[in-house]
Design an enzyme around this catalytic site. Structure first.
Site, PDB file in Angstrom:
ATOM      1  N   CYS A   1     -45.743  43.010 -14.866  1.00  0.00           N
ATOM      2  CA  CYS A   1     -47.007  43.735 -14.910  1.00  0.00           C
ATOM      3  C   CYS A   1     -46.856  45.055 -14.150  1.00  0.00           C
ATOM      4  O   CYS A   1     -46.047  45.171 -13.244  1.00  0.00           O
ATOM      5  CB  CYS A   1     -48.168  42.968 -14.298  1.00  0.00           C
ATOM      6  SG  CYS A   1     -48.379  41.318 -14.948  1.00  0.00           S
TER       7      CYS A   1
ATOM      8  N   ARG B   1     -43.131  47.431 -18.064  1.00  0.00           N
ATOM      9  CA  ARG B   1     -43.270  46.240 -17.216  1.00  0.00           C
ATOM     10  C   ARG B   1     -44.002  45.107 -17.921  1.00  0.00           C
ATOM     11  O   ARG B   1     -44.122  44.007 -17.378  1.00  0.00           O
ATOM     12  CB  ARG B   1     -44.053  46.594 -15.951  1.00  0.00           C
ATOM     13  CG  ARG B   1     -43.261  47.469 -15.039  1.00  0.00           C
ATOM     14  CD  ARG B   1     -44.110  47.911 -13.883  1.00  0.00           C
ATOM     15  NE  ARG B   1     -43.262  48.253 -12.781  1.00  0.00           N
ATOM     16  CZ  ARG B   1     -43.017  47.473 -11.739  1.00  0.00           C
ATOM     17  NH1 ARG B   1     -43.598  46.304 -11.636  1.00  0.00           N
ATOM     18  NH2 ARG B   1     -42.206  47.854 -10.787  1.00  0.00           N
TER      19      ARG B   1
ATOM     20  N   TRP C   1     -47.843  41.355 -18.293  1.00  0.00           N
ATOM     21  CA  TRP C   1     -46.856  40.456 -18.874  1.00  0.00           C
ATOM     22  C   TRP C   1     -47.316  39.069 -18.425  1.00  0.00           C
ATOM     23  O   TRP C   1     -47.301  38.759 -17.244  1.00  0.00           O
ATOM     24  CB  TRP C   1     -45.457  40.757 -18.350  1.00  0.00           C
ATOM     25  CG  TRP C   1     -44.412  39.891 -18.964  1.00  0.00           C
ATOM     26  CD1 TRP C   1     -43.819  40.045 -20.188  1.00  0.00           C
ATOM     27  CD2 TRP C   1     -43.826  38.715 -18.390  1.00  0.00           C
ATOM     28  NE1 TRP C   1     -42.918  39.041 -20.407  1.00  0.00           N
ATOM     29  CE2 TRP C   1     -42.899  38.217 -19.335  1.00  0.00           C
ATOM     30  CE3 TRP C   1     -44.000  38.030 -17.192  1.00  0.00           C
ATOM     31  CZ2 TRP C   1     -42.138  37.066 -19.097  1.00  0.00           C
ATOM     32  CZ3 TRP C   1     -43.252  36.886 -16.961  1.00  0.00           C
ATOM     33  CH2 TRP C   1     -42.328  36.415 -17.907  1.00  0.00           C
TER      34      TRP C   1
ATOM     35  N   ASN D   1     -49.920  42.221  -9.668  1.00  0.00           N
ATOM     36  CA  ASN D   1     -48.589  42.006 -10.240  1.00  0.00           C
ATOM     37  C   ASN D   1     -47.931  40.930  -9.398  1.00  0.00           C
ATOM     38  O   ASN D   1     -47.884  41.050  -8.179  1.00  0.00           O
ATOM     39  CB  ASN D   1     -47.794  43.323 -10.159  1.00  0.00           C
ATOM     40  CG  ASN D   1     -46.322  43.125 -10.456  1.00  0.00           C
ATOM     41  OD1 ASN D   1     -45.951  42.213 -11.192  1.00  0.00           O
ATOM     42  ND2 ASN D   1     -45.489  43.978  -9.891  1.00  0.00           N
ATOM     43  N   GLY D   2     -47.415  39.862 -10.038  1.00  0.00           N
ATOM     44  CA  GLY D   2     -46.751  38.808  -9.280  1.00  0.00           C
ATOM     45  C   GLY D   2     -47.354  37.455  -9.588  1.00  0.00           C
ATOM     46  O   GLY D   2     -48.033  37.271 -10.597  1.00  0.00           O
TER      47      GLY D   2
ATOM     48  N   GLU E   1     -23.265  39.239 -24.659  1.00  0.00           N
ATOM     49  CA  GLU E   1     -24.209  40.364 -24.709  1.00  0.00           C
ATOM     50  C   GLU E   1     -24.705  40.578 -26.145  1.00  0.00           C
ATOM     51  O   GLU E   1     -25.895  40.815 -26.375  1.00  0.00           O
ATOM     52  CB  GLU E   1     -23.538  41.627 -24.144  1.00  0.00           C
ATOM     53  CG  GLU E   1     -24.283  42.931 -24.321  1.00  0.00           C
ATOM     54  CD  GLU E   1     -25.659  42.981 -23.648  1.00  0.00           C
ATOM     55  OE1 GLU E   1     -26.073  42.005 -23.005  1.00  0.00           O
ATOM     56  OE2 GLU E   1     -26.331  44.013 -23.816  1.00  0.00           O
TER      57      GLU E   1
ATOM     58  N   LYS F   1     -28.609  40.307 -27.348  1.00  0.00           N
ATOM     59  CA  LYS F   1     -29.299  41.400 -28.059  1.00  0.00           C
ATOM     60  C   LYS F   1     -29.937  40.867 -29.345  1.00  0.00           C
ATOM     61  O   LYS F   1     -31.066  41.215 -29.674  1.00  0.00           O
ATOM     62  CB  LYS F   1     -28.323  42.537 -28.405  1.00  0.00           C
ATOM     63  CG  LYS F   1     -27.882  43.388 -27.234  1.00  0.00           C
ATOM     64  CD  LYS F   1     -28.899  44.423 -26.850  1.00  0.00           C
ATOM     65  CE  LYS F   1     -29.288  44.542 -25.441  1.00  0.00           C
ATOM     66  NZ  LYS F   1     -28.918  43.876 -24.333  1.00  0.00           N
TER      67      LYS F   1
ATOM     68  N   GLU G   1     -33.043  38.659 -28.480  1.00  0.00           N
ATOM     69  CA  GLU G   1     -34.254  39.343 -28.014  1.00  0.00           C
ATOM     70  C   GLU G   1     -34.863  40.267 -29.053  1.00  0.00           C
ATOM     71  O   GLU G   1     -36.072  40.461 -29.075  1.00  0.00           O
ATOM     72  CB  GLU G   1     -34.027  40.058 -26.674  1.00  0.00           C
ATOM     73  CG  GLU G   1     -33.039  41.186 -26.675  1.00  0.00           C
ATOM     74  CD  GLU G   1     -32.881  41.797 -25.276  1.00  0.00           C
ATOM     75  OE1 GLU G   1     -31.787  42.269 -24.986  1.00  0.00           O
ATOM     76  OE2 GLU G   1     -33.832  41.808 -24.496  1.00  0.00           O
TER      77      GLU G   1
ATOM     78  N   HIS H   1     -14.230  22.691 -28.356  1.00  0.00           N
ATOM     79  CA  HIS H   1     -14.693  21.703 -27.373  1.00  0.00           C
ATOM     80  C   HIS H   1     -16.150  21.333 -27.598  1.00  0.00           C
ATOM     81  O   HIS H   1     -16.795  20.803 -26.695  1.00  0.00           O
ATOM     82  CB  HIS H   1     -14.463  22.230 -25.955  1.00  0.00           C
ATOM     83  CG  HIS H   1     -13.011  22.462 -25.682  1.00  0.00           C
ATOM     84  ND1 HIS H   1     -12.115  21.434 -25.521  1.00  0.00           N
ATOM     85  CD2 HIS H   1     -12.280  23.610 -25.601  1.00  0.00           C
ATOM     86  CE1 HIS H   1     -10.894  21.938 -25.335  1.00  0.00           C
ATOM     87  NE2 HIS H   1     -10.987  23.257 -25.381  1.00  0.00           N
TER      88      HIS H   1
ATOM     89  N   LYS I   1     -39.610  45.129 -19.592  1.00  0.00           N
ATOM     90  CA  LYS I   1     -38.395  45.848 -19.192  1.00  0.00           C
ATOM     91  C   LYS I   1     -37.977  45.507 -17.763  1.00  0.00           C
ATOM     92  O   LYS I   1     -36.802  45.438 -17.456  1.00  0.00           O
ATOM     93  CB  LYS I   1     -38.668  47.351 -19.324  1.00  0.00           C
ATOM     94  CG  LYS I   1     -37.497  48.248 -19.022  1.00  0.00           C
ATOM     95  CD  LYS I   1     -36.534  48.271 -20.168  1.00  0.00           C
ATOM     96  CE  LYS I   1     -35.256  49.010 -19.816  1.00  0.00           C
ATOM     97  NZ  LYS I   1     -34.127  48.499 -20.604  1.00  0.00           N
TER      98      LYS I   1
HETATM   99  C1  F6R Z   1     -31.554  42.514 -21.970  1.00  0.00           C
HETATM  100  C2  F6R Z   1     -32.068  43.057 -20.728  1.00  0.00           C
HETATM  101  C3  F6R Z   1     -32.271  42.124 -19.597  1.00  0.00           C
HETATM  102  C4  F6R Z   1     -31.987  42.822 -18.257  1.00  0.00           C
HETATM  103  C5  F6R Z   1     -32.360  41.889 -17.093  1.00  0.00           C
HETATM  104  C6  F6R Z   1     -32.013  42.496 -15.757  1.00  0.00           C
HETATM  105  O1  F6R Z   1     -31.407  43.499 -22.953  1.00  0.00           O
HETATM  106  O2  F6R Z   1     -32.363  44.217 -20.639  1.00  0.00           O
HETATM  107  O3  F6R Z   1     -31.514  40.968 -19.738  1.00  0.00           O
HETATM  108  O4  F6R Z   1     -30.638  43.166 -18.210  1.00  0.00           O
HETATM  109  O5  F6R Z   1     -33.731  41.617 -17.141  1.00  0.00           O
HETATM  110  O6  F6R Z   1     -32.707  43.682 -15.547  1.00  0.00           O
HETATM  111  P1  F6R Z   1     -32.180  44.746 -14.504  1.00  0.00           P
HETATM  112  O7  F6R Z   1     -30.884  45.261 -15.004  1.00  0.00           O
HETATM  113  O8  F6R Z   1     -33.255  45.785 -14.468  1.00  0.00           O
HETATM  114  O9  F6R Z   1     -32.035  44.031 -13.189  1.00  0.00           O
END
Ligand code: F6R
Length: 607
Positions: free
Chosen positions: A2, A27, A74, A98-99, A479, A483, A486, A502, A602
């Protein structure tokens, strides 16, 4: 997560609050709301969904007043409905939060026993009613803060507006950051400097446990004991201005295309211009007694850590453990004084990574953060910082920040290896050359976007998929899978190719697509055997490799893309680009929200 904003000043609050909320939407974007105050009345408008929905609503019925609070959510407690959207209000108080209030259930029951009626499912509403109850006893906002805040357990930052006090907003921080800014037209409170960008570049951060009285022309900080304290002013240097898409369809696509420049910026910052050696703004003296590295991060940043483990072990001959911060923070025994703890984070605000930093600091470890956002909590709280120079990353799925993290970690590994005399100056220069040449190869892969779009057209309707890689390609396989999950909401897993037999091989049949990253490395023959194991079970193979590796795998794949051959150690930086492109084009074909995928935010500032 948030994001919150508050303003007290001399001009209309509504446009200021909306502007800040747009900056803060990284956020969370489940719902948004604002409340303003005029002539002793709190005016409220909230809307589920993105900020545009709120904007449309307030355009019809503008909120009056020169002070107010705002929030983009969020969801943690309760669905993303209007009733659960912030601000929450009574006749006398409005609050944004927020929290997570961990003892909200106990507080709620006790308030309900006193006859308080709750109108939302949120934990936040207890804060509202505690303030309301305190004011109804005749307390001032300051006295109410002193009474209410000690009752709250958990992590929170809040802003509170009071109907009878037209010049005062109370803010408080216990965990997630909160920043105060003072500008020409008044004072601001926001989740971070990003929220306040455009209004002021003079920021003061609340320290943990602080609360603050924000008035038009003055701001008073109190520490957790209520004592009036001062907090240093830092300058955000206007880095937080609005960011456009520059003609790209999505922020994510723009950020994918920025990656060669990110690597160049990292090289400019950390490679000596004439000597051609790695030159970092940290002292080896601080690290010479380090016996072990522990890398702590979450999500994509954690995968950058897994790549760095290979590099640090190879170049610096130092044992490296990589841990997910949310796990490590509850395992203090894994840290000791002779550890170097490396924290990797785009935002520098991830709650679990910050908690791991706090544990490492208490243990007496050396702490080094690799972060994108200057003045973020990780930057401010760790002993050493290396910046990734990716610039603001708006797409929720991390792309260019990961590239910056890899570039910085690559340089750090070479730097440490040289300082420990594990590699010669000749090896340092030869390896560095591989990184210096990388942006040209990245540009060349960017020119192949169409090939990845074609590959994505075979994949976007699938329900499951696997990504395989060995050694340095294993973190990239994970990774790639992250991607895809998400962005396309397709179940994908990344595996080390040798591990398939395995267990996961049982999943493979003619419906299972398997994407394999296969650069030419000494392990190529092993990967080829693993590919044959998949083929023998009817799995559909999709290959990303170079000329040499693909020549060994003719007529194997449903679709393949040939990318340039590079030094083996820099392959993660090159091969992540196809993974990003694939996930991006799959999402576009599927029609999902690329820049703001469902359920995500984010910056993850809750545990
Ligand atoms: C995936 C992604 C997340 C962040 C994770 C950590 O695309 O962006 O998995 O990598 O939330 O966030 P930071 O790097 O801001 O600590």
């Amino acid at each position: 997560m948030c994001g919150l904003i508050a303003y007290v000043g001399t001009v209309d609050a509504q446009p200021i609050l909306l502007d800040a909320l747009k900056r803060l939407r990284y956020r969370g974007y489940d719902s948004a709301g604002i409340a303003t105050l005029s002539q002793g009345n709190i005016h409220l408008c909230r809307a589920p969904g993105k900020i545009e929905a709120l904007e449309e609503k307030v355009a019809l019925n503008p909120l009056l007043g020169t002070m107010g609070i705002g929030h983009t959510r969020w969801a943690t407690h309760g669905l993303p409905t209007e009733a659960n959207a912030h601000p929450h209000r009574t006749e006398h108080v409005a609050v944004v939060h927020n929290g997570i209030i961990e003892n909200y259930d106990t507080l709620k029951k006790s308030l309900q026993k006193k006859g308080v009626v709750f109108t939302s499912e949120t934990d936040t509403e207890v804060i509202l009613h505690l303030f309301d109850a305190s004011l109804s006893k005749g307390n001032s906002p300051q006295e109410a803060a002193a009474e209410v805040l000690p009752q709250l357990e958990g992590a929170y930052s809040i802003a509170v507006l009071f109907a009878q006090y037209p010049h005062t907003i109370i803010g408080a921080r216990h965990g997630p950051p909160l920043a105060v800014g003072r500008g020409e037209n008044g004072s601001y409170l926001g989740s971070d400097a990003f929220a306040l960008g455009g209004f002021t570049d003079e920021i003061q951060y609340l320290e943990d446990g602080d609360w603050v009285e924000v008035m038009d022309r003055s701001v008073t900080f109190h520490d957790r004991d209520g004592l009036v304290v001062d907090r240093p002013i830092v300058h955000s240097h206007g880095v937080m201005g609005p960011v456009g898409k520059d003609g790209f369809r999505h922020y994510m696509l723009k950020e994918i295309y920025e990656q060669p420049s990110v690597v160049n910026r990292v090289l400019e910052a950390y490679v000596h211009p004439t000597q051609g050696t790695v030159n970092l703004p940290i002292e080896y003296e601080d690290l010479k007694d380090v016996k072990r590295c522990v890398i702590l991060a979450c999500g994509t940043s954690y995968y950058a850590g897994l790549v760095a483990k290979y590099w640090l072990e190879t170049f610096a001959n130092i044992p490296v453990e990589v841990d997910i911060a949310s796990e490590a923070r509850y395992r203090s025994s894994s840290l000791c004084k002779d550890c170097l703890c490396i924290f990797i984070s785009q935002s520098g605000e991830t709650a679990d990574t910050l908690a791991a930093l706090s544990l490492a600091t208490q243990t007496g470890c050396q702490t080094l953060s690799v972060v994108n956002v200057a003045q973020s909590s990780l930057d401010r709280l760790s002993r050493m910082t290396l910046f990734t120079f990716a610039g603001p990353e708006i797409g929720v799925a991390s792309t260019k920040a990961f590239m910056g993290q890899l570039a910085v970690l690559a340089l750090f590994s070479l730097w440490l290896g040289r300082r420990k005399n594990h590699i010669t100056p000749h090896i340092e220069k030869a390896r560095l050359q591989g990184l210096i040449e990388l942006p040209i190869h990245l540009e060349s892969v960017l020119g192949q976007a169409q090939d990845f779009q074609t590959m994505a057209s075979h994949l976007y309707e699938k329900r499951h998929m696997l990504f395989l890689g060995r050694n340095l390609m294993y973190p990239i396989a994970m990774e790639g899978a992250l991607k895809v999950k998400e962005l396309s909401y397709i179940h994908a897993e990344g595996y080390p190719a040798g591990e398939l037999k395995h267990g996961p091989l049982a999943l493979v049949d003619s419906h299972m697509p398997v994407v394999v990253f296969v650069p030419s490395t000494p392990l190529i023959e092993k990967v080829i055997s693993n590919i044959q194991e998949v083929r023998a079970r009817g799995g559909q193979i999709f290959l990303i490799g170079d000329e040499n590796s693909l020549s060994k795998l003719e007529d194997v794949a449903v679709s393949e893309v040939k990318i340039p051959g590079v030094q083996e150690w820099v392959t993660p930086l090159l091969y992540v680009l196809p993974a990003q492109f694939l996930a991006y084009y799959m999402a576009c074909l599927k029609g999902t929200d690329v820049d703001q995928p469902r359920n995500l935010a984010k910056s993850v500032t809750v545990e």
